[in-house]
Design a protein around this motif. Structure first.
Motif, PDB file in Angstrom:
ATOM      1  N   PRO A 594       0.815  -1.219   0.000  1.00 18.55           N
ATOM      2  CA  PRO A 594       0.000   0.000   0.000  1.00 18.55           C
ATOM      3  C   PRO A 594       0.850   1.270   0.000  1.00 18.55           C
ATOM      4  O   PRO A 594       0.329   2.365  -0.204  1.00 18.55           O
ATOM      5  N   ASP A 595       2.136   1.125   0.205  1.00 18.48           N
ATOM      6  CA  ASP A 595       2.991   2.315   0.299  1.00 18.48           C
ATOM      7  C   ASP A 595       3.577   2.668  -1.065  1.00 18.48           C
ATOM      8  O   ASP A 595       4.040   1.787  -1.793  1.00 18.48           O
ATOM      9  N   PRO A 596       3.583   3.962  -1.383  1.00 24.29           N
ATOM     10  CA  PRO A 596       3.990   4.364  -2.740  1.00 24.29           C
ATOM     11  C   PRO A 596       5.495   4.309  -2.982  1.00 24.29           C
ATOM     12  O   PRO A 596       6.161   5.322  -3.097  1.00 24.29           O
ATOM     13  N   VAL A 597       6.032   3.105  -3.039  1.00 22.39           N
ATOM     14  CA  VAL A 597       7.435   2.951  -3.417  1.00 22.39           C
ATOM     15  C   VAL A 597       7.454   2.288  -4.795  1.00 22.39           C
ATOM     16  O   VAL A 597       6.845   1.246  -4.991  1.00 22.39           O
ATOM     17  N   VAL A 598       8.141   2.905  -5.734  1.00 20.81           N
ATOM     18  CA  VAL A 598       8.098   2.435  -7.119  1.00 20.81           C
ATOM     19  C   VAL A 598       8.535   0.976  -7.216  1.00 20.81           C
ATOM     20  O   VAL A 598       9.629   0.619  -6.775  1.00 20.81           O
ATOM     21  N   GLY A 599       7.685   0.163  -7.778  1.00 17.46           N
ATOM     22  CA  GLY A 599       8.021  -1.244  -7.972  1.00 17.46           C
ATOM     23  C   GLY A 599       7.961  -2.080  -6.695  1.00 17.46           C
ATOM     24  O   GLY A 599       8.289  -3.259  -6.724  1.00 17.46           O
ATOM     25  N   GLY A 600       7.574  -1.461  -5.586  1.00 19.76           N
ATOM     26  CA  GLY A 600       7.576  -2.184  -4.305  1.00 19.76           C
ATOM     27  C   GLY A 600       6.620  -3.372  -4.315  1.00 19.76           C
ATOM     28  O   GLY A 600       5.497  -3.280  -4.780  1.00 19.76           O
ATOM     29  N   HIS A 601       7.090  -4.492  -3.789  1.00 19.48           N
ATOM     30  CA  HIS A 601       6.282  -5.703  -3.780  1.00 19.48           C
ATOM     31  C   HIS A 601       5.581  -5.891  -2.443  1.00 19.48           C
ATOM     32  O   HIS A 601       5.870  -5.185  -1.463  1.00 19.48           O
ATOM     33  N   PHE A 602       4.701  -6.849  -2.401  1.00 19.09           N
ATOM     34  CA  PHE A 602       3.946  -7.143  -1.186  1.00 19.09           C
ATOM     35  C   PHE A 602       4.105  -8.606  -0.796  1.00 19.09           C
ATOM     36  O   PHE A 602       4.235  -8.951   0.361  1.00 19.09           O
ATOM     37  N   LEU A 603       4.107  -9.468  -1.826  1.00 15.41           N
ATOM     38  CA  LEU A 603       4.257 -10.906  -1.583  1.00 15.41           C
ATOM     39  C   LEU A 603       5.688 -11.307  -1.959  1.00 15.41           C
ATOM     40  O   LEU A 603       6.146 -11.020  -3.058  1.00 15.41           O
ATOM     41  N   TYR A 604       6.351 -11.965  -1.040  1.00 11.74           N
ATOM     42  CA  TYR A 604       7.741 -12.375  -1.286  1.00 11.74           C
ATOM     43  C   TYR A 604       7.892 -13.882  -1.073  1.00 11.74           C
ATOM     44  O   TYR A 604       7.223 -14.476  -0.238  1.00 11.74           O
ATOM     45  N   ALA A 605       8.797 -14.438  -1.841  1.00 13.03           N
ATOM     46  CA  ALA A 605       9.198 -15.830  -1.616  1.00 13.03           C
ATOM     47  C   ALA A 605      10.649 -15.804  -1.123  1.00 13.03           C
ATOM     48  O   ALA A 605      11.371 -14.828  -1.347  1.00 13.03           O
ATOM     49  N   PHE A 606      11.042 -16.870  -0.453  1.00 14.66           N
ATOM     50  CA  PHE A 606      12.391 -16.938   0.119  1.00 14.66           C
ATOM     51  C   PHE A 606      13.051 -18.243  -0.277  1.00 14.66           C
ATOM     52  O   PHE A 606      12.388 -19.270  -0.391  1.00 14.66           O
ATOM     53  N   GLY A 607      14.340 -18.168  -0.457  1.00 12.82           N
ATOM     54  CA  GLY A 607      15.052 -19.390  -0.835  1.00 12.82           C
ATOM     55  C   GLY A 607      16.418 -19.423  -0.186  1.00 12.82           C
ATOM     56  O   GLY A 607      17.001 -18.382   0.139  1.00 12.82           O
ATOM     57  N   GLY A 608      16.912 -20.615   0.006  1.00 12.51           N
ATOM     58  CA  GLY A 608      18.254 -20.781   0.532  1.00 12.51           C
ATOM     59  C   GLY A 608      18.894 -22.005  -0.079  1.00 12.51           C
ATOM     60  O   GLY A 608      18.193 -22.897  -0.574  1.00 12.51           O
ATOM     61  N   VAL A 609      20.191 -22.014  -0.057  1.00 12.21           N
ATOM     62  CA  VAL A 609      20.927 -23.105  -0.693  1.00 12.21           C
ATOM     63  C   VAL A 609      22.090 -23.528   0.175  1.00 12.21           C
ATOM     64  O   VAL A 609      22.742 -22.693   0.804  1.00 12.21           O
ATOM     65  N   VAL A 610      22.306 -24.837   0.227  1.00 14.14           N
ATOM     66  CA  VAL A 610      23.551 -25.359   0.791  1.00 14.14           C
ATOM     67  C   VAL A 610      24.242 -26.092  -0.346  1.00 14.14           C
ATOM     68  O   VAL A 610      23.653 -26.981  -0.967  1.00 14.14           O
ATOM     69  N   VAL A 611      25.464 -25.689  -0.614  1.00 11.00           N
ATOM     70  CA  VAL A 611      26.134 -26.264  -1.763  1.00 11.00           C
ATOM     71  C   VAL A 611      27.508 -26.783  -1.339  1.00 11.00           C
ATOM     72  O   VAL A 611      28.152 -26.214  -0.450  1.00 11.00           O
ATOM     73  N   GLU A 612      27.903 -27.880  -1.936  1.00 12.76           N
ATOM     74  CA  GLU A 612      29.260 -28.391  -1.722  1.00 12.76           C
ATOM     75  C   GLU A 612      30.001 -28.352  -3.048  1.00 12.76           C
ATOM     76  O   GLU A 612      29.432 -28.718  -4.082  1.00 12.76           O
ATOM     77  N   VAL A 613      31.236 -27.929  -2.990  1.00 14.39           N
ATOM     78  CA  VAL A 613      32.022 -27.904  -4.217  1.00 14.39           C
ATOM     79  C   VAL A 613      33.350 -28.633  -4.014  1.00 14.39           C
ATOM     80  O   VAL A 613      33.808 -28.825  -2.892  1.00 14.39           O
ATOM     81  N   GLU A 614      33.908 -29.028  -5.140  1.00 18.82           N
ATOM     82  CA  GLU A 614      35.283 -29.517  -5.156  1.00 18.82           C
ATOM     83  C   GLU A 614      36.088 -28.584  -6.037  1.00 18.82           C
ATOM     84  O   GLU A 614      35.679 -28.294  -7.168  1.00 18.82           O
ATOM     85  N   ALA A 615      37.196 -28.118  -5.508  1.00 15.82           N
ATOM     86  CA  ALA A 615      38.091 -27.277  -6.304  1.00 15.82           C
ATOM     87  C   ALA A 615      39.315 -28.110  -6.661  1.00 15.82           C
ATOM     88  O   ALA A 615      39.905 -28.773  -5.803  1.00 15.82           O
ATOM     89  N   ASP A 616      39.650 -28.077  -7.940  1.00 17.91           N
ATOM     90  CA  ASP A 616      40.814 -28.814  -8.414  1.00 17.91           C
ATOM     91  C   ASP A 616      41.992 -27.836  -8.501  1.00 17.91           C
ATOM     92  O   ASP A 616      41.978 -26.917  -9.317  1.00 17.91           O
ATOM     93  N   LEU A 617      42.975 -28.038  -7.642  1.00 17.00           N
ATOM     94  CA  LEU A 617      44.094 -27.098  -7.578  1.00 17.00           C
ATOM     95  C   LEU A 617      44.948 -27.121  -8.846  1.00 17.00           C
ATOM     96  O   LEU A 617      45.676 -26.177  -9.128  1.00 17.00           O
TER      97      LEU A 617
END
Lengths: 755, 170
Positions: A594-617
């Motif tokens: 309801p507040d006049p902020v340009v492009g402001g949203h009201f409904l939000y979704a949330f996400g998170g990630v746990v990731v494992e990587v292997e780095a090859d030296l």
């Protein structure tokens, strides 16, 4: 409560059988009698003046039926979802390598292609403007009459300049995010068929049929009602087909020849002409007190929007809005510029500016936690918004615990991962773990036309017919509609008929973008159910001579409550015996703050990630070995579709993090196909992924399921960067994370003894 | 091709003027037609036989959307020309299912191994080919067999699960 979607039962998609048997006709598969083939001549230079266009030779080539240039555009020679600043056919200037100059219709695609070679264009090449920071300088040549700044946006809360003086820890870093290609498997295409009375049917994929119709009517200078847009199904879009692509050339050529005209971009044409994700340079400065509480947060964004506007302004606004994400910061100053250059056209792409800004934000959180010697999860907890806090621009939003719930789940998964065996099989392999979280607004936001709606009726064949002005791009919207409708009416999929993607047959629902489809189908059905149900049951009751309150919807028809034998009146019999029209339409705006902020949203979704990587030296290669997603977006409507969106979005962003960059050299793409623009293949992805859905909504939340088309793409890249730091101690500030850059850092840090 | 003049004639365009008599078996049906020898097989299938299940996405043999079986082996039909398939037999996605669905198709439906569906025909051909010679492929073998097929929608999760659901353990 959360559930692993692997444990949920799978239903077969309504379009599934046609897809696995190859029987589904995509719009680029259509063939009509007397159909011609169209091709578009694109610019030879990223920036040039056009002195002359001569089409005579092309016109005289046998088999060519029409050649069109700017002179053949009856209405507005321009298109664009916000500003129509992109010429349909350029008259005197070209601003990018995909600018259209002429188009040909011929009896075969080969002849049309050959005719393009015969069109003579006299250019005067201009130096391409390839650096947005150069483009911003007042002395730089203007690409558009208003100058080179498409959009400037600024959000301020408190006084960050002063607040930094009180901070104990300040981190400032510049992040660089690449241009990414959508790489939908079906390139842009379709057929435009001229109908009687000057009408046209446009069979071409898009994410908003009515908007295409509006834009095409403006180009043709005819009434919108004379154009029918059939926009579904599609072989992928991810935002990339939201703007017009081949449709204007199809309709112009169909008008000129009186024949159906098919256009289907080759992959190279698609690369040159199509939209990309905005490259952004983001400078972020964030400060905390000695306990790790965020105090001040300053961000400057420069987005390279390329030659034309399309949704560039809205993408920048989205990035500005999400600069503080789910964290509570009293002093915020976020400023951004979306700048015209001669680098292709950047526009709408799944995540919509959220990917870039969240990469920077989450990287800042990791760096601050590191300096403060705080656990990254703990650091985020300290600064996390609570359910009833205001949104990231100080605006009211639907109360939600999503961010907190996601972080708690991520923490649990992280502990499990960390407790697993970290034994490295080879001395040159290092393993690392990383996390990130994200917040993502759904819908177009405050101040933008965002009408939604739908229609329900009882069709002549006796089906509950539900119609929406949405498109099936592959995202699984049909499953969502099927599941929600059969659930609302306790009926089976055989009792319903779904109508989408045809402007002559559907009501206004708004665009199939911005994670809004699922949400709007749910809202529409909630609004439509009561009046439709009342009328149907009332009529059934009078036919059956029974009280309406004794009746209910069910499998095959209207049932008497408490009976098991079958419906008392089938839907077919009801429609046959009744004279009534059972159609109801609803139209309502997508919920915004309801507040006049340009492009402001009201409904939000949330996400998170746990990731494992292997780095090859030895090679500098980063490999993602496991990927766990946690999503909070309300109830899961379609488990298989939900999982697919999150996994698929995640891998798309794995590509963004590790391999994809649509590199341009002096305004020209450095690749022409998938041989040099590499997207993840099956060997690049971890075989084990899980998607955990947190379905609970905050007490009293009346807004139902949120869409999940985008949220799965946001937190992967920062999580991978975090994991790289975990195993190599290298802070990533630029994507994609290339082997060359990693090797250089490995060498600089002396991580391999003999190097 | 005349190298001495520094010009090379485009053999594709040159051959468009010539015709060959082509015999092929597609999905068990024998076809005889006059075609240009350099006509791409994917165009033969789509434009002449109206078999639209096979898709073209990159046209350079990188994405696998056009995968068909030629004499039982997976090939990219966008890289094959008519003269290369003379006297041979081809199976496309339309030839996979008889009365009911093939088990690979069933597994794709059940596991959600597709979204937009544009890569699906080619992917199913590649999976069938893998499982025909290997009843219990390992992760490495699945990667090897499907490395030529790109999917932009699913992130491969559903595809991997579909293949693994069909792998026999005996």
């Amino acid at each position: 409560m959360h559930s692993n979607l692997a444990d949920r039962p799978n239903a077969i998609r309504p379009d599934g059988i046609e897809k696995v048997t190859g029987k589904l006709n995509y719009l680029t598969d259509l063939v009509f009698p007397h159909m011609l083939y169209g091709k578009v001549l694109r610019s030879a230079y990223p920036h040039a003046i056009i002195h002359k266009i001569n089409t005579e030779k092309a016109e005289s080539l046998p088999g060519v039926e029409a050649v069109i240039t700017h002179k053949d555009v009856p209405g507005l020679n321009g298109f664009g979802l916000i500003f129509p600043d992109q010429p349909v056919l350029c008259e005197n200037r070209v601003r990018y390598i995909g600018d259209a100059i002429a188009a040909v219709a011929a009896v075969s695609a080969d002849i049309a292609e050959e005719a393009l070679q015969l069109i003579e264009v006299e250019y005067e090449a201009l130096p391409p403007i390839i650096d947005p920071e150069e483009a911003m300088k007042p002395e730089c040549i203007h690409l558009h009459p208003e100058g080179n700044i498409l959009h400037h946006a600024h959000f301020k809360l408190g006084n960050s300049n002063e607040a930094f003086h009180t901070c104990s820890v300040i981190i400032e870093e510049m992040y660089e995010l690449p241009r990414q290609m959508h790489a939908y498997m079906e390139t842009e295409g379709g057929v435009v068929v001229p109908e009687e009375n000057g009408c046209f049917t446009v069979y071409a994929g898009t994410q908003h049929g009515f908007k295409d119709r509006f834009q095409l009517a403006r180009i043709m200078d005819i009434e919108e009602e004379k154009i029918r847009v059939i926009s579904s199904p599609m072989g992928g879009s991810f935002g990339g087909k939201d703007e017009l692509n081949i449709q204007p050339y199809g309709i112009l050529l169909a008008q000129k020849t009186g024949c159906p005209v098919k256009l289907h971009n080759s992959r190279t044409e698609s690369i040159n002409a199509g939209l990309k994700r905005h490259p952004m340079k983001i400078v972020m400065k964030s400060g905390t007190d000695r306990n790790g509480r965020l105090i001040a947060h300053q961000t400057k964004i420069i987005a390279d929007t390329g030659a034309y506007a399309t949704l560039g302004p809205a993408v920048l606004d989205f990035a500005i809005e999400h600069a503080a994400g789910p964290y509570l910061i009293p002093h915020i100053d976020t400023e951004g510029w979306s700048v015209f250059t001669n680098n292709g056209v950047a526009g709408e792409f799944r995540g919509f500016g959220g990917n870039q800004i969240t990469f920077a934000l989450e990287a800042q959180m990791d760096r601050l936690a590191d300096i403060l010697s705080l656990d990254p999860v703990m650091f985020r907890k300290i600064n996390m918004r609570e359910a009833e806090d205001l949104g990231p621009m100080g605006h009211r939003i639907a109360p939600t615990n999503g961010a907190h719930d996601v972080l708690i789940e991520v923490e649990k998964l992280l502990h499990q991962k960390k407790s697993e065996d970290k034994h490295e099989k080879d001395p040159w392999i290092r393993k690392g773990t990383g996390i990130a979280i994200a917040m993502h607004g759904g819908g177009l936001g405050y101040g933008r036309l965002d009408d939604a709606g739908g229609r329900i009726s009882l069709s002549k064949e006796g089906k509950i017919e539900v119609s929406f002005g949405f498109e099936e791009c592959g995202q699984g919207l049909l499953s969502v509609i099927e599941n929600l409708t059969t659930e609302e009416f306790a009926c089976t999929k055989n009792d319903i008929k779904i109508v989408i993607g045809d402007t002559d047959a559907v009501p206004v629902s708004g665009s199939s973008t911005a994670s809004r489809g699922t949400s709007m189908v749910w809202h529409s059905l909630k609004k439509l159910k009561r009046p439709f149900q009342d009328k149907v049951l009332h009529n059934a009751a009078s036919l059956l001579n029974i009280d309406p309150s004794c009746l209910t919807f069910g499998k095959g028809g209207i049932w008497e409550k408490g009976t098991l034998g079958g419906p008392s009146l089938t839907y077919q019999d009801l429609i046959r015996q009744s004279e009534e029209d059972f159609s109801f339409t609803t139209k309502f705006p997508f919920p915004v703050t309801p507040d006049p902020v340009v492009g402001g949203h009201f409904l939000y979704a949330f996400g998170g990630v746990v990731v494992e990587v292997e780095a090859d030296l030895l090679t500098g290669k980063i490999k993602v070995t496991s990927l766990e997603h946690v999503i909070s977006a309300g109830p899961v409507v379609s488990p298989q579709g939900y999982r697919g969106q999150i996994e698929g979005g995640g891998v798309m962003s794995l590509g963004y993090a590790l391999m994809e960059e649509a590199k341009m050299i002096d305004g020209v793409y450095g690749f022409t196909n998938f041989d040099r623009y590499l997207i993840p293949g099956i060997a690049d992805v971890p075989f084990e992924t899980n998607v955990y859905a947190i379905e609970d909504l905050y007490d009293g939340d009346q807004y139902g399921p949120r869409g999940v088309g985008e949220i799965g793409t946001i937190s992967i890249a920062p999580a991978i960067a975090s994991a790289v730091h975990d195993c190599l101690g290298i802070w990533i500030r630029k994507l994609p994370i290339t082997q060359e850059d990693i090797l250089a850092e490995i060498e600089r840090k002396g991580l391999v003894e003999w190097m | 091709m005349d190298v001495t003049k520094g010009t090379t004639e485009n053999t594709v365009l040159f051959n468009q003027k010539r015709k060959m008599s082509l015999n092929i078996n597609v999905n068990g049906i024998q076809y005889h037609m006059l075609v240009n020898p350099t006509e791409k097989v994917i165009d033969l299938l789509r434009d002449r036989l109206l078999l639209f299940g096979t898709k073209e996405s990159c046209g350079v043999g990188r994405c696998g959307a056009c995968t068909i079986l030629l004499e039982g082996q997976t090939v990219n039909s966008c890289l094959l020309m008519a003269y290369q398939v003379n006297g041979k037999s081809i199976t496309t996605i339309e030839g996979v299912s008889g009365e009911g669905l093939d088990e690979v198709q069933e597994a794709f439906l059940k596991e959600g191994a597709f979204q937009c569906g544009y890569c699906t025909s080619g992917m199913i051909m590649a999976v069938r080919n893998l499982l025909e010679s290997n009843f219990a492929p390992t992760e490495e073998e699945i990667k090897e067999a499907l490395a030529g097929n790109i999917c932009r929608c699913t992130g491969y999760g559903g595809i991997i699960r579909a293949v693994q659901s069909l792998a026999t353990t005996e």
